[in-house]
Design a protein around this motif. Structure first.
Motif, PDB file in Angstrom:
ATOM      1  N   UNK A 109       0.861  -1.181   0.000  1.00  0.00           N
ATOM      2  CA  UNK A 109       0.000   0.000   0.000  1.00  0.00           C
ATOM      3  C   UNK A 109       0.901   1.235   0.000  1.00  0.00           C
ATOM      4  N   UNK A 110       0.558   2.200  -0.807  1.00  0.00           N
ATOM      5  CA  UNK A 110       1.401   3.382  -0.981  1.00  0.00           C
ATOM      6  C   UNK A 110       0.649   4.598  -0.475  1.00  0.00           C
ATOM      7  N   UNK A 111       1.288   5.348   0.401  1.00  0.00           N
ATOM      8  CA  UNK A 111       0.682   6.527   1.018  1.00  0.00           C
ATOM      9  C   UNK A 111       1.496   7.757   0.639  1.00  0.00           C
ATOM     10  N   UNK A 112       0.864   8.827   0.155  1.00  0.00           N
ATOM     11  CA  UNK A 112       1.617  10.046  -0.147  1.00  0.00           C
ATOM     12  C   UNK A 112       2.280  10.586   1.114  1.00  0.00           C
ATOM     13  N   UNK A 113       3.492  11.077   0.965  1.00  0.00           N
ATOM     14  CA  UNK A 113       4.290  11.507   2.118  1.00  0.00           C
ATOM     15  C   UNK A 113       4.199  13.000   2.402  1.00  0.00           C
ATOM     16  N   UNK A 114       3.770  13.778   1.421  1.00  0.00           N
ATOM     17  CA  UNK A 114       3.672  15.227   1.614  1.00  0.00           C
ATOM     18  C   UNK A 114       2.317  15.708   1.101  1.00  0.00           C
ATOM     19  N   UNK A 115       1.959  16.919   1.500  1.00  0.00           N
ATOM     20  CA  UNK A 115       0.701  17.503   1.041  1.00  0.00           C
ATOM     21  C   UNK A 115       0.735  17.686  -0.475  1.00  0.00           C
ATOM     22  N   UNK A 116       1.910  18.025  -0.997  1.00  0.00           N
ATOM     23  CA  UNK A 116       2.056  18.184  -2.442  1.00  0.00           C
ATOM     24  C   UNK A 116       1.782  16.882  -3.167  1.00  0.00           C
ATOM     25  N   UNK A 117       2.277  15.770  -2.625  1.00  0.00           N
ATOM     26  CA  UNK A 117       2.033  14.475  -3.241  1.00  0.00           C
ATOM     27  C   UNK A 117       0.547  14.113  -3.182  1.00  0.00           C
ATOM     28  N   UNK A 118      -0.084  14.442  -2.083  1.00  0.00           N
ATOM     29  CA  UNK A 118      -1.508  14.124  -1.937  1.00  0.00           C
ATOM     30  C   UNK A 118      -2.346  14.918  -2.937  1.00  0.00           C
ATOM     31  N   UNK A 119      -1.994  16.193  -3.100  1.00  0.00           N
ATOM     32  CA  UNK A 119      -2.687  17.034  -4.074  1.00  0.00           C
ATOM     33  C   UNK A 119      -2.483  16.509  -5.487  1.00  0.00           C
ATOM     34  N   UNK A 120      -1.280  16.020  -5.770  1.00  0.00           N
ATOM     35  CA  UNK A 120      -0.949  15.461  -7.085  1.00  0.00           C
ATOM     36  C   UNK A 120      -1.796  14.223  -7.370  1.00  0.00           C
ATOM     37  N   UNK A 121      -1.901  13.332  -6.390  1.00  0.00           N
ATOM     38  CA  UNK A 121      -2.722  12.132  -6.572  1.00  0.00           C
ATOM     39  C   UNK A 121      -4.183  12.491  -6.815  1.00  0.00           C
ATOM     40  N   UNK A 122      -4.658  13.475  -6.097  1.00  0.00           N
ATOM     41  CA  UNK A 122      -6.043  13.899  -6.298  1.00  0.00           C
ATOM     42  C   UNK A 122      -6.238  14.378  -7.736  1.00  0.00           C
ATOM     43  N   UNK A 123      -5.275  15.147  -8.241  1.00  0.00           N
ATOM     44  CA  UNK A 123      -5.351  15.633  -9.619  1.00  0.00           C
ATOM     45  C   UNK A 123      -5.403  14.474 -10.607  1.00  0.00           C
ATOM     46  N   UNK A 124      -4.601  13.440 -10.362  1.00  0.00           N
ATOM     47  CA  UNK A 124      -4.554  12.289 -11.264  1.00  0.00           C
ATOM     48  C   UNK A 124      -5.918  11.605 -11.344  1.00  0.00           C
ATOM     49  N   UNK A 125      -6.584  11.456 -10.203  1.00  0.00           N
ATOM     50  CA  UNK A 125      -7.866  10.754 -10.191  1.00  0.00           C
ATOM     51  C   UNK A 125      -9.024  11.632 -10.671  1.00  0.00           C
ATOM     52  N   UNK A 126      -8.806  12.952 -10.730  1.00  0.00           N
ATOM     53  CA  UNK A 126      -9.896  13.858 -11.103  1.00  0.00           C
ATOM     54  C   UNK A 126      -9.780  14.439 -12.507  1.00  0.00           C
ATOM     55  N   UNK A 127      -8.627  14.262 -13.163  1.00  0.00           N
ATOM     56  CA  UNK A 127      -8.420  14.868 -14.478  1.00  0.00           C
ATOM     57  C   UNK A 127      -7.983  13.821 -15.504  1.00  0.00           C
ATOM     58  N   UNK A 128      -8.245  14.111 -16.770  1.00  0.00           N
ATOM     59  CA  UNK A 128      -7.866  13.183 -17.836  1.00  0.00           C
ATOM     60  C   UNK A 128      -6.383  13.294 -18.177  1.00  0.00           C
ATOM     61  N   UNK A 129      -5.824  14.491 -18.088  1.00  0.00           N
ATOM     62  CA  UNK A 129      -4.401  14.698 -18.368  1.00  0.00           C
ATOM     63  C   UNK A 129      -3.799  15.491 -17.215  1.00  0.00           C
ATOM     64  N   UNK A 130      -2.716  14.959 -16.642  1.00  0.00           N
ATOM     65  CA  UNK A 130      -2.038  15.634 -15.529  1.00  0.00           C
ATOM     66  C   UNK A 130      -0.544  15.727 -15.854  1.00  0.00           C
ATOM     67  N   UNK A 131       0.022  16.904 -15.623  1.00  0.00           N
ATOM     68  CA  UNK A 131       1.452  17.115 -15.747  1.00  0.00           C
ATOM     69  C   UNK A 131       2.048  17.217 -14.348  1.00  0.00           C
ATOM     70  N   UNK A 132       3.020  16.357 -14.044  1.00  0.00           N
ATOM     71  CA  UNK A 132       3.748  16.424 -12.779  1.00  0.00           C
ATOM     72  C   UNK A 132       5.151  16.924 -13.060  1.00  0.00           C
ATOM     73  N   UNK A 133       5.441  18.146 -12.639  1.00  0.00           N
ATOM     74  CA  UNK A 133       6.705  18.796 -12.993  1.00  0.00           C
ATOM     75  C   UNK A 133       7.472  19.138 -11.717  1.00  0.00           C
ATOM     76  N   UNK A 134       8.727  18.717 -11.644  1.00  0.00           N
ATOM     77  CA  UNK A 134       9.510  19.033 -10.457  1.00  0.00           C
ATOM     78  C   UNK A 134      10.775  18.205 -10.378  1.00  0.00           C
ATOM     79  N   UNK A 135      11.551  18.402  -9.323  1.00  0.00           N
ATOM     80  CA  UNK A 135      12.866  17.757  -9.216  1.00  0.00           C
ATOM     81  C   UNK A 135      12.789  16.272  -8.910  1.00  0.00           C
ATOM     82  N   UNK A 136      13.948  15.631  -9.004  1.00  0.00           N
ATOM     83  CA  UNK A 136      14.049  14.203  -8.711  1.00  0.00           C
ATOM     84  C   UNK A 136      13.693  13.936  -7.254  1.00  0.00           C
TER      85      UNK A 136
END
Length: 321
Positions: A109-136
């Motif tokens: 089971x995978x749990x987002x570790x930061x608020x930014x990650x949680x917001x990103x996951x929400x975007x993925x499940x709510x939108x047809x196309x999502x861009x995730x841009x940022x550092x390694x």
């Protein structure tokens, strides 16, 4: 003067909520007309009004809610929460902090570790196309993969298609030694590594043989329509403008796409513009297309990785001045 003392389970729990940074307590005092004192396992809030006291209490309540779900509270999370409460956005913040965010795959089971990650996951499940841009190290590709595997297991998509542009070596695939599989494997290895965390080796082999999981270079996407699929394009900073448009227009019925990349790691020739850099301006504001930007605060690798990224950001800022 009205005051309120809030107790927590332990001094460590309290310090984790404000990242053990005095500057975060100072941010509370500069944002709201309050005086905040933290000692041991309690925080005392003093103010002229109960409204100001409640606002600070709301900040700690939301952060505690997130921490209890496994979030690692970062400075950026603290600041975002303070700003949101100050702007009357408690409801929106609560919906982000609360609610299930556990992604279940066959191996873990995978749990987002930061608020930014949680917001990103929400975007993925709510939108047809999502861009995730940022550092390694921010989890942008790993979380996209987790969402893809989860949706495949639940029957929400029929296939997972994973792709990367193969330009890092500065050579075309045709000039590299070995057969096709040997040529492309080094470029696709990070995607296999993420899959191995979520599915057994036998499951991956079986699904790959049946075409349910497909891993291929970006060049092999041309001319296709990808329907009922979860499609991930990794290292998208190394796409040209033409390649980015080609990839995005592969989207078929019942599919969704996640495009990830790091704009500080562009490997294509300087004479060519990065398709990821360009697309930010072209597609901005279109419904069902979401852009999520990570920063160093979302890094979940070794603690030094975050400091290294911040140091490079400062250096690049200084050299541009």
């Amino acid at each position: 003067m009205p005051s309120r003392k809030i107790h927590f389970q332990s001094p460590r729990q309290l310090s984790e909520l404000y990242c053990n940074q005095e500057e975060n307590l100072e941010l509370l005092e500069s944002t709201f007309p309050v005086k905040v004192v933290c000692r041991d396992n309690w925080v005392q809030i003093e103010a002229e009004s109960e409204e100001a006291i409640q606002a600070v209490a709301d900040v700690f309540e939301l952060l505690l809610s997130g921490r209890e779900q496994g979030l690692s509270i970062k400075n950026a999370d603290f600041k975002k929460t303070v700003e949101g409460i100050a702007q009357g956005q408690k409801g929106d913040l609560a919906s982000l902090f609360e609610g299930g965010s556990v992604i279940k795959t066959k191996r873990k089971s995978i749990v987002p570790k930061t608020l930014g990650q949680k917001s990103y996951l929400r975007s993925i499940f709510e939108n047809d196309i999502v861009f995730g841009i940022g550092p390694a190290g921010t989890g942008k590709t790993y979380l996209a993969m987790a969402a893809a595997v989860s949706m495949l297991i639940e029957g929400k998509v029929e296939r997972i298609i994973l792709s990367r542009p193969a330009v890092e070596a500065g050579e075309t695939l045709g000039f590299l030694p070995g057969d096709l599989q040997e040529k492309i494997l080094p470029y696709l290895r990070p995607l296999y590594d993420a899959l191995n965390d979520m599915l057994s080796h036998s499951d991956i082999e079986k699904l790959t043989e049946r075409g349910i999981i497909e891993i291929a270079p970006l060049a092999y996407m041309r001319g296709r329509t990808l329907s009922n699929s979860f499609v991930i394009l990794d290292e998208a900073q190394n796409t040209t403008s033409e390649q980015m448009m080609m990839f995005l227009t592969r989207l078929g019925e019942g599919s969704r796409m996640v495009i990830t990349g790091d704009l500080t790691q562009v490997d294509i020739p300087k004479s060519r513009s990065s398709g990821l850099l360009e697309v930010k301006n072209i597609l901005k504001g279109i419904k069902d297309i979401s852009f999520h930007f990570f920063d160093a605060s979302d890094v979940v690798r070794h603690h030094l990785v975050q400091k290294i990224i911040q140091a490079y950001d400062r250096y690049r800022g200084d050299t541009r001045q």
